[in-house]
Design a protein around this motif. Structure first.
Motif, PDB file in Angstrom:
ATOM      1  N   ILE A  28       0.842  -1.201   0.000  1.00 51.19           N
ATOM      2  CA  ILE A  28       0.000   0.000   0.000  1.00 51.19           C
ATOM      3  C   ILE A  28       0.877   1.250   0.000  1.00 51.19           C
ATOM      4  CG2 ILE A  28      -1.678   1.341   1.327  1.00 51.19           C
ATOM      5  CD1 ILE A  28      -2.767  -1.399   2.367  1.00 51.19           C
ATOM      6  N   LYS A  29       1.900   1.292   0.843  1.00 52.17           N
ATOM      7  CA  LYS A  29       2.778   2.461   0.922  1.00 52.17           C
ATOM      8  C   LYS A  29       3.508   2.706  -0.398  1.00 52.17           C
ATOM      9  CE  LYS A  29       3.598   2.002   5.866  1.00 52.17           C
ATOM     10  NZ  LYS A  29       4.568   1.603   6.892  1.00 52.17           N
ATOM     11  N   THR A  30       3.866   1.648  -1.100  1.00 54.06           N
ATOM     12  CA  THR A  30       4.538   1.789  -2.388  1.00 54.06           C
ATOM     13  C   THR A  30       3.638   2.475  -3.402  1.00 54.06           C
ATOM     14  OG1 THR A  30       5.901  -0.168  -1.997  1.00 54.06           O
ATOM     15  CG2 THR A  30       5.647   0.531  -4.286  1.00 54.06           C
ATOM     16  N   ILE A  31       2.358   2.152  -3.377  1.00 54.75           N
ATOM     17  CA  ILE A  31       1.407   2.761  -4.306  1.00 54.75           C
ATOM     18  C   ILE A  31       1.092   4.206  -3.881  1.00 54.75           C
ATOM     19  CG2 ILE A  31      -0.941   2.624  -5.247  1.00 54.75           C
ATOM     20  CD1 ILE A  31       0.935   0.388  -6.244  1.00 54.75           C
ATOM     21  N   LEU A  32       0.995   4.455  -2.595  1.00 54.06           N
ATOM     22  CA  LEU A  32       0.619   5.784  -2.111  1.00 54.06           C
ATOM     23  C   LEU A  32       1.743   6.810  -2.194  1.00 54.06           C
ATOM     24  CD1 LEU A  32      -1.454   4.896   1.078  1.00 54.06           C
ATOM     25  CD2 LEU A  32      -2.315   5.651  -1.150  1.00 54.06           C
ATOM     26  N   LYS A  33       2.976   6.359  -2.001  1.00 56.63           N
ATOM     27  CA  LYS A  33       4.117   7.273  -1.931  1.00 56.63           C
ATOM     28  C   LYS A  33       5.139   6.876  -2.981  1.00 56.63           C
ATOM     29  CE  LYS A  33       3.119   7.579   2.895  1.00 56.63           C
ATOM     30  NZ  LYS A  33       3.412   7.263   4.237  1.00 56.63           N
ATOM     31  N   GLU A  34       5.875   7.834  -3.508  1.00 56.45           N
ATOM     32  CA  GLU A  34       6.856   7.485  -4.534  1.00 56.45           C
ATOM     33  C   GLU A  34       7.980   6.640  -3.940  1.00 56.45           C
ATOM     34  OE1 GLU A  34       9.719  11.371  -4.790  1.00 56.45           O
ATOM     35  OE2 GLU A  34       7.861  11.412  -5.918  1.00 56.45           O
ATOM     36  N   LEU A  35       8.603   5.866  -4.798  1.00 58.03           N
ATOM     37  CA  LEU A  35       9.651   4.953  -4.361  1.00 58.03           C
ATOM     38  C   LEU A  35      10.663   4.811  -5.488  1.00 58.03           C
ATOM     39  CD1 LEU A  35      10.525   2.773  -2.208  1.00 58.03           C
ATOM     40  CD2 LEU A  35       9.261   1.143  -3.591  1.00 58.03           C
ATOM     41  N   SER A  36      11.939   4.789  -5.137  1.00 53.09           N
ATOM     42  CA  SER A  36      12.978   4.521  -6.127  1.00 53.09           C
ATOM     43  C   SER A  36      14.149   3.853  -5.434  1.00 53.09           C
ATOM     44  CB  SER A  36      13.426   5.811  -6.823  1.00 53.09           C
ATOM     45  OG  SER A  36      14.021   6.677  -5.898  1.00 53.09           O
ATOM     46  N   ASN A  37      15.048   3.334  -6.233  1.00 55.37           N
ATOM     47  CA  ASN A  37      16.244   2.638  -5.750  1.00 55.37           C
ATOM     48  C   ASN A  37      15.909   1.501  -4.802  1.00 55.37           C
ATOM     49  OD1 ASN A  37      18.241   4.128  -7.175  1.00 55.37           O
ATOM     50  ND2 ASN A  37      17.874   5.824  -5.788  1.00 55.37           N
ATOM     51  N   LYS A  38      14.951   0.703  -5.186  1.00 57.60           N
ATOM     52  CA  LYS A  38      14.532  -0.462  -4.402  1.00 57.60           C
ATOM     53  C   LYS A  38      15.238  -1.697  -4.951  1.00 57.60           C
ATOM     54  CE  LYS A  38      11.607  -2.688  -1.638  1.00 57.60           C
ATOM     55  NZ  LYS A  38      11.582  -2.572  -0.219  1.00 57.60           N
ATOM     56  N   VAL A  39      15.851  -2.483  -4.074  1.00 55.84           N
ATOM     57  CA  VAL A  39      16.503  -3.723  -4.476  1.00 55.84           C
ATOM     58  C   VAL A  39      15.513  -4.865  -4.287  1.00 55.84           C
ATOM     59  CG1 VAL A  39      18.397  -5.324  -4.038  1.00 55.84           C
ATOM     60  CG2 VAL A  39      18.789  -2.856  -3.883  1.00 55.84           C
ATOM     61  N   ILE A  40      15.240  -5.583  -5.373  1.00 57.06           N
ATOM     62  CA  ILE A  40      14.335  -6.724  -5.359  1.00 57.06           C
ATOM     63  C   ILE A  40      15.036  -7.877  -6.044  1.00 57.06           C
ATOM     64  CG2 ILE A  40      12.107  -7.634  -6.134  1.00 57.06           C
ATOM     65  CD1 ILE A  40      11.122  -4.693  -6.157  1.00 57.06           C
ATOM     66  N   ASP A  41      15.163  -8.987  -5.356  1.00 56.09           N
ATOM     67  CA  ASP A  41      15.865 -10.153  -5.900  1.00 56.09           C
ATOM     68  C   ASP A  41      17.228  -9.770  -6.469  1.00 56.09           C
ATOM     69  OD1 ASP A  41      13.798 -11.877  -5.192  1.00 56.09           O
ATOM     70  OD2 ASP A  41      12.774 -11.625  -7.111  1.00 56.09           O
ATOM     71  N   TYR A  42      17.966  -8.981  -5.711  1.00 58.00           N
ATOM     72  CA  TYR A  42      19.331  -8.570  -6.032  1.00 58.00           C
ATOM     73  C   TYR A  42      19.437  -7.637  -7.234  1.00 58.00           C
ATOM     74  CZ  TYR A  42      20.069 -12.473  -2.896  1.00 58.00           C
ATOM     75  OH  TYR A  42      20.003 -13.323  -1.829  1.00 58.00           O
ATOM     76  N   VAL A  43      18.333  -7.071  -7.667  1.00 59.91           N
ATOM     77  CA  VAL A  43      18.348  -6.096  -8.761  1.00 59.91           C
ATOM     78  C   VAL A  43      17.919  -4.750  -8.191  1.00 59.91           C
ATOM     79  CG1 VAL A  43      17.366  -5.444 -10.998  1.00 59.91           C
ATOM     80  CG2 VAL A  43      17.797  -7.857 -10.486  1.00 59.91           C
ATOM     81  N   ASN A  44      18.712  -3.714  -8.448  1.00 57.45           N
ATOM     82  CA  ASN A  44      18.379  -2.372  -7.989  1.00 57.45           C
ATOM     83  C   ASN A  44      17.515  -1.688  -9.047  1.00 57.45           C
ATOM     84  OD1 ASN A  44      18.250   0.088  -6.695  1.00 57.45           O
ATOM     85  ND2 ASN A  44      20.226   0.776  -7.459  1.00 57.45           N
ATOM     86  N   TYR A  45      16.257  -1.438  -8.696  1.00 62.46           N
ATOM     87  CA  TYR A  45      15.337  -0.749  -9.597  1.00 62.46           C
ATOM     88  C   TYR A  45      15.401   0.741  -9.273  1.00 62.46           C
ATOM     89  CZ  TYR A  45      13.674  -5.277 -11.041  1.00 62.46           C
ATOM     90  OH  TYR A  45      13.607  -6.543 -11.563  1.00 62.46           O
ATOM     91  N   ALA A  46      16.164   1.459 -10.071  1.00 65.64           N
ATOM     92  CA  ALA A  46      16.415   2.873  -9.816  1.00 65.64           C
ATOM     93  C   ALA A  46      15.284   3.770 -10.307  1.00 65.64           C
ATOM     94  CB  ALA A  46      17.727   3.288 -10.472  1.00 65.64           C
TER      95      ALA A  46
END
Length: 89
Positions: A28-46
């Motif tokens: 929910i917080k990801t959808i409500l607030k902006e997010l960047s530079n998140k590492v998921i399964d060892y991949v950095n989504y910038a």
């Protein structure tokens, strides 16, 4: 080791840990607030994940999250508009 994502490519939602968690708070917080530079399964989504708190109703956000939590063979508890509203404040 963390690899770098392709610019502009969002992380996959199928099997995504945040999408599948029993507690939907992070989703929910990801959808409500902006997010960047998140590492998921060892991949950095910038890339920046845009926020929808100011442009969608609580009901619309819940519908989007429920769609992600139940599509692509994802099996996760759904959320209510009240849960979205509680995390918005």
């Amino acid at each position: 080791m963390t690899s770098i994502s392709i610019a502009g490519v969002p992380p996959p939602l199928k099997g995504n840990f945040t999408v599948l968690k029993e507690d939907p708070s992070d989703h929910i917080k990801t959808i409500l607030k902006e997010l960047s530079n998140k590492v998921i399964d060892y991949v950095n989504y910038a890339s920046l994940m845009p926020f929808f708190a100011s442009s969608l109703s609580d009901k619309d956000v819940a519908a989007m999250i429920n769609h992600e939590r139940t599509l692509w063979k994802n099996v996760a508890p759904t959320v209510s508009a009240d849960e979205v509203k509680a995390l918005l404040n």
